[in-house]
Write a protein that holds these residues in place. Structure first.
Motif, mmCIF file in Angstrom:
data_model
loop_
_atom_site.group_PDB
_atom_site.id
_atom_site.type_symbol
_atom_site.label_atom_id
_atom_site.label_comp_id
_atom_site.label_asym_id
_atom_site.label_seq_id
_atom_site.Cartn_x
_atom_site.Cartn_y
_atom_site.Cartn_z
ATOM 1 N N VAL A 173 0.819 -1.216 0.000
ATOM 2 C CA VAL A 173 0.000 0.000 0.000
ATOM 3 C C VAL A 173 0.851 1.264 0.000
ATOM 4 N N MET A 174 2.132 1.171 0.363
ATOM 5 C CA MET A 174 3.001 2.341 0.273
ATOM 6 C C MET A 174 3.261 2.724 -1.180
ATOM 7 N N TYR A 175 3.032 1.784 -2.098
ATOM 8 C CA TYR A 175 3.204 2.055 -3.526
ATOM 9 C C TYR A 175 1.853 2.193 -4.237
ATOM 10 N N THR A 176 0.820 2.521 -3.468
ATOM 11 C CA THR A 176 -0.519 2.620 -4.021
ATOM 12 C C THR A 176 -1.137 3.940 -3.588
ATOM 13 N N PRO A 177 -1.368 4.875 -4.494
ATOM 14 C CA PRO A 177 -1.873 6.191 -4.090
ATOM 15 C C PRO A 177 -3.268 6.127 -3.498
ATOM 16 N N ASN A 178 -3.482 6.948 -2.477
ATOM 17 C CA ASN A 178 -4.761 7.073 -1.777
ATOM 18 C C ASN A 178 -5.205 5.768 -1.118
ATOM 19 N N VAL A 179 -4.228 4.965 -0.712
ATOM 20 C CA VAL A 179 -4.502 3.747 0.053
ATOM 21 C C VAL A 179 -3.624 3.769 1.301
ATOM 22 N N PHE A 180 -4.214 3.398 2.438
ATOM 23 C CA PHE A 180 -3.494 3.432 3.710
ATOM 24 C C PHE A 180 -3.847 2.185 4.503
ATOM 25 N N MET A 181 -2.875 1.638 5.212
ATOM 26 C CA MET A 181 -3.134 0.513 6.105
ATOM 27 C C MET A 181 -2.852 0.945 7.538
ATOM 28 N N LYS A 182 -3.862 0.853 8.376
ATOM 29 C CA LYS A 182 -3.732 1.163 9.799
ATOM 30 C C LYS A 182 -3.300 -0.118 10.512
ATOM 31 N N THR A 183 -2.003 -0.297 10.627
ATOM 32 C CA THR A 183 -1.507 -1.595 11.080
ATOM 33 C C THR A 183 -0.883 -1.521 12.464
ATOM 34 N N SER A 197 -5.198 -4.975 10.680
ATOM 35 C CA SER A 197 -4.604 -4.205 9.588
ATOM 36 C C SER A 197 -5.682 -3.771 8.600
ATOM 37 N N PRO A 198 -6.684 -2.974 9.036
ATOM 38 C CA PRO A 198 -7.714 -2.518 8.100
ATOM 39 C C PRO A 198 -7.124 -1.654 6.994
ATOM 40 N N ILE A 199 -7.630 -1.854 5.788
ATOM 41 C CA ILE A 199 -7.142 -1.128 4.615
ATOM 42 C C ILE A 199 -8.136 -0.024 4.274
ATOM 43 N N ILE A 200 -7.630 1.192 4.152
ATOM 44 C CA ILE A 200 -8.454 2.375 3.931
ATOM 45 C C ILE A 200 -8.163 2.909 2.532
ATOM 46 N N ILE A 201 -9.173 2.941 1.682
ATOM 47 C CA ILE A 201 -9.033 3.422 0.307
ATOM 48 C C ILE A 201 -9.866 4.688 0.147
ATOM 49 N N ARG A 202 -9.208 5.745 -0.325
ATOM 50 C CA ARG A 202 -9.853 7.026 -0.586
ATOM 51 C C ARG A 202 -10.561 7.570 0.653
ATOM 52 N N GLY A 203 -9.977 7.307 1.824
ATOM 53 C CA GLY A 203 -10.481 7.859 3.075
ATOM 54 C C GLY A 203 -11.610 7.094 3.719
ATOM 55 N N ILE A 204 -12.066 5.987 3.127
ATOM 56 C CA ILE A 204 -13.210 5.250 3.652
ATOM 57 C C ILE A 204 -12.720 4.192 4.635
ATOM 58 N N SER A 205 -13.084 4.363 5.904
ATOM 59 C CA SER A 205 -12.662 3.422 6.940
ATOM 60 C C SER A 205 -13.860 3.051 7.798
ATOM 61 N N SER A 206 -13.697 2.026 8.627
ATOM 62 C CA SER A 206 -14.746 1.602 9.536
ATOM 63 C C SER A 206 -14.513 2.227 10.907
ATOM 64 N N PHE A 207 -15.472 2.049 11.816
ATOM 65 C CA PHE A 207 -15.317 2.585 13.162
ATOM 66 C C PHE A 207 -14.257 1.780 13.919
ATOM 67 N N LYS A 208 -13.797 2.334 15.043
ATOM 68 C CA LYS A 208 -12.593 1.847 15.710
ATOM 69 C C LYS A 208 -12.673 0.391 16.135
ATOM 70 N N SER A 209 -13.799 -0.052 16.687
ATOM 71 C CA SER A 209 -13.881 -1.404 17.222
ATOM 72 C C SER A 209 -14.411 -2.430 16.220
ATOM 73 N N SER A 210 -14.599 -2.031 14.974
ATOM 74 C CA SER A 210 -15.135 -2.949 13.971
ATOM 75 C C SER A 210 -14.087 -3.989 13.581
ATOM 76 N N PHE A 211 -14.528 -5.243 13.426
ATOM 77 C CA PHE A 211 -13.632 -6.268 12.896
ATOM 78 C C PHE A 211 -13.859 -6.484 11.408
ATOM 79 N N LEU A 212 -14.762 -5.697 10.812
ATOM 80 C CA LEU A 212 -15.006 -5.756 9.376
ATOM 81 C C LEU A 212 -14.393 -4.533 8.712
ATOM 82 N N SER A 213 -13.847 -4.738 7.537
ATOM 83 C CA SER A 213 -13.205 -3.645 6.805
ATOM 84 C C SER A 213 -14.056 -3.269 5.605
ATOM 85 N N PRO A 214 -14.117 -1.981 5.229
ATOM 86 C CA PRO A 214 -14.835 -1.593 4.009
ATOM 87 C C PRO A 214 -14.077 -1.940 2.731
#
Length: 705
Positions: free
Chosen positions: A73-83, A88-105
């Motif tokens: 994801v460091m080589y992928t624009p507008n993608v971030f991994m909160k690890t 390690s939820p993956i956030i694309i274009r700013g879309i993320s889930s709430f803090k305690s969620s075990f499901l990723s968007p």
């Protein structure tokens, strides 16, 4: 000033590329990757698919030394991994889930097998054919929880060619304890019976001493890692039209969990250190999966059937105060998922290209949380909710592309998605809150029916250049507050919805020696799932309630460039700009009314980029150099915790022969300090954080046959 420099840099890059390719150049492509993808569940040229796709071939993964998805994801624009050490939820274009969620968007699939939890999305990469990062909602073809996008990992399949690889890497972290990181892997594949029966095997192991030290105990390597994973594939082709493959894989991780340090406050510690004082922090993760894929090629049509089972279990112990206090928490998740998909698609080349499919699944998810205190007077749990969630779902989906005229293509897709969910949470220990009953029990059934459409219109400017306009609906399923529910009215939350719009262009020049793709996008999200401090929790600051109280949007642009400028040399550059805004996020909490309107979304860097080169000389010399960067971002919707922009420089220098490679490498050359997770300690103003890896140098030896 930064924006002006970025614009100037893009202009200079474009000028260099234009000068590098004379108009008469028509020699064959030499170094660029195979552009075949299965993003739309059938093989297509990526340059013809009206989706923003970042593609990583096996060669690119190897050349850049990408060991897991956090590095991809460091080589992928507008993608971030909160690890961190567990999720390690993956956030694309700013879309993320709430803090305690075990499901990723962001959906995550390996060989058409879903990895549904955010704890499963950072596996090691070994014997990979390619990785496809799809941006924007993919619900039409993939269903639930692909609101932000989807990542497809495709492993190497066995065939008639006997091939194998063995690899060993040794690295050392540049920290006080100089922890070692060793990795070893092996793979082999080939025919058992030529043209009929094939076998592929792969195994990979990682052993890391880590780079953090616990100041309270004096212990090094509190973030150590012990990973082992393997995979086997049996493939059978009794007929030219029939291809049957059975795959099975396993993974095991036994890691330390001493990764959070306090950045401020009386218990703050310096870089590469934590101040936990807890010897029992750790993670034990085990998973296995099996799948049977049957492909049949008919006259003008293709049939694919995929039957899969995924079994996953994780238990980890985390410090609650992230200092040398006595409280700690044990978390656990287990997930078993059975799925069946059947789809029929047309052969490419006709006026109409179509696909229709059926999908069904059954999933059982167990959750547990046990908060305790080591002080002698406390002998039981403070808080001990145990959850059981059963989900049954089925879907009917279809997508059609109509070649209206010679240059126009219209794509329309629709999915009917149905889910029945049954959830129950029982809490037998409420010692922390004596005003509550000694036993809390909640149960409720949920049912969802959703229509997930998608539209795209594409126009071919030339044979190798096109523009497209698309719109797609995103959907994040509803569920249960499994960890901190205190009353029936806060037990469940509803789905989240979005619409994403994209205008893009894909272009290849000079016989595929230059690729330039770009897009503009806008994402509008309603019923945003958010976690808030519940005002009914009577002063307990760690009791979140989950509500559909948010409305947000994001927009931006992405640019991808690859250039084969001369024999052996490939230049690449990827750029992303992201703007996010909270339109509505107002709620009552146990600290009063909170309003985040006008703030930015968490973990949404303002920009991201990577620039680099890969060079191979006929003598066997190999060189790869890259710089990756993320703009500033916040770790919370209140925008109190900010990570400044940072850049990482990675270098690789090696010598390659037909069967043997030796590569010297360095990651994070200038030892840049940055955080992958920023969080506030229970509204106290004290910041806890997980920092990224320090500089690491090492060597990789590789033998292939």
């Amino acid at each position: 000033m930064k924006r002006k420099k970025l614009t100037l840099g893009l202009g200079l890059a474009a000028l260099v590329l234009c000068l590098a390719f004379p108009a008469q150049a028509e020699e064959p492509s030499r170094n660029l990757e195979d552009l075949t993808v299965t993003a739309q569940k059938k093989e297509e040229n990526a340059q013809k698919v009206p989706i923003a796709i970042d593609l990583f071939s096996e060669q690119k993964i190897e050349d850049l030394g990408l060991g897991d998805m956090s590095e991809v994801v460091m080589y992928t624009p507008n993608v971030f991994m909160k690890t961190n050490a567990a999720e390690s939820p993956i956030i694309i274009r700013g879309i993320s889930s709430f803090k305690s969620s075990f499901l990723s968007p962001t959906g995550f699939y390996v060989d058409d097998v879903s990895y549904p939890l955010s704890y499963m999305t950072n596996p090691g990469l070994w014997d990979i054919q390619r990785i496809e990062v799809l941006k924007g909602p993919q619900g039409t073809l993939y269903g639930r929880n692909t609101e932000a996008g989807l990542i497809n990992v495709i492993t190497r399949q066995p065939g008639n060619q006997v091939r194998g690889k063995m690899e060993f890497s040794l690295g050392s972290y540049d920290s006080d304890n100089n922890g070692l990181n060793t990795q070893a892997g092996a793979s082999v594949s080939g025919p058992i019976l030529e043209d009929k029966l094939y076998l592929g095997l792969a195994v990979h192991a990682l052993n890391s001493d880590g780079f953090r030290k616990d100041l309270a105990t004096g212990e090094d390597g509190v973030d150590q890692e012990r990973h082992l994973a393997g995979r086997g594939i049996v493939r059978f082709t009794p007929l030219d039209k029939l291809d049957v493959s059975f795959s099975a894989g396993f993974s095991n991780q036994d890691d330390g969990f001493g990764v959070y340090r306090l950045v401020n406050g009386p218990k703050a510690s310096d870089r590469y250190t934590v101040n936990s004082g807890d010897p029992d922090l750790g993670k034990d993760e085990n998973g296995n999966n099996q799948s049977l894929k049957i492909k049949y090629r008919g006259l003008g049509w293709n049939l694919v059937s995929i039957t899969s089972r995924q079994d996953y279990d994780i238990d980890f112990t985390s410090d609650m105060d992230f200092a040398d206090g006595p409280s700690y928490a044990r978390f656990g998740f287990n997930d078993e998922l059975y799925s069946q998909e059947v789809r029929i698609s047309s052969e490419e080349g006709g006026v109409l290209s179509w696909l229709v499919g059926l999908y069904g699944f059954k999933e059982d998810t167990g959750t547990k949380l046990d908060i305790r205190n080591r002080l002698p007077k406390f002998t039981s749990s403070f808080w001990n909710p145990v959850g059981d969630i059963e989900t049954n779902g089925n879907a009917l989906f279809s997508q059609v592309t109509w070649h209206i005229m010679k240059r126009w293509r219209l794509t329309a897709g629709l999915r009917y998605d149905h889910q029945d969910i049954s959830g129950k949470v029982v809490n037998n220990s409420t010692a922390m809150m004596p005003f509550l009953p000694s036993r809390l029990s909640f149960s409720e059934d949920l049912s969802y029916d959703e229509l997930l459409p998608k539209f795209a219109l594409a126009f071919d400017l030339t044979e190798n250049s096109n523009v497209y306009l698309s719109a797609a609906k995103g959907y994040q399923t509803g569920g249960y507050n499994y960890s901190m529910v205190m009353s029936p009215d806060t037990f469940t939350y509803e789905p989240e919805y979005s619409w994403s719009y994209e205008l893009g262009s894909k272009n290849t020049f000079f016989n595929n020696r230059l690729i330039i793709n770009g897009n503009l996008f806008y994402v509008d999200i309603t019923d945003k799932q958010i976690d808030v401090n519940n005002p009914s929790a009577r002063g307990v600051p760690m009791a979140p309630d989950i509500q559909n109280a948010g409305k947000v949007h994001s927009y931006g642009a992405e640019l991808n460039i690859q250039a084969d400028v001369m024999p052996g040399l490939v230049l690449f550059g990827n750029f992303g700009i992201l703007k996010t805004n909270i339109d509505q996020w107002r709620f009552a909490s146990n600290q009063g009314v909170v309003d985040y309107e006008g703030n930015k979304l968490a973990y949404a860097p303002e920009y991201s980029f990577d620039l680099g080169a890969r060079y191979r000389h006929e003598s066997g010399l190999f060189l790869a150099a890259a710089i990756t960067g993320k703009g500033e971002y916040f770790g919370d919707p209140a925008n109190r915790m900010k990570q400044e922009a940072f850049e990482l420089v990675n270098l690789r220098l090696g010598y390659e022969t037909e069967s043997f490679d030796a590569v010297l490498w360095c990651k994070n050359l200038f030892d840049q300090e940055y955080f992958t997770v920023l969080d506030e300690m229970m509204s106290s103003g004290v910041l806890k954080a997980v920092e990224g890896d320090p500089r690491m140098v090492g060597i990789t030896l590789r033998y292939r046959f």
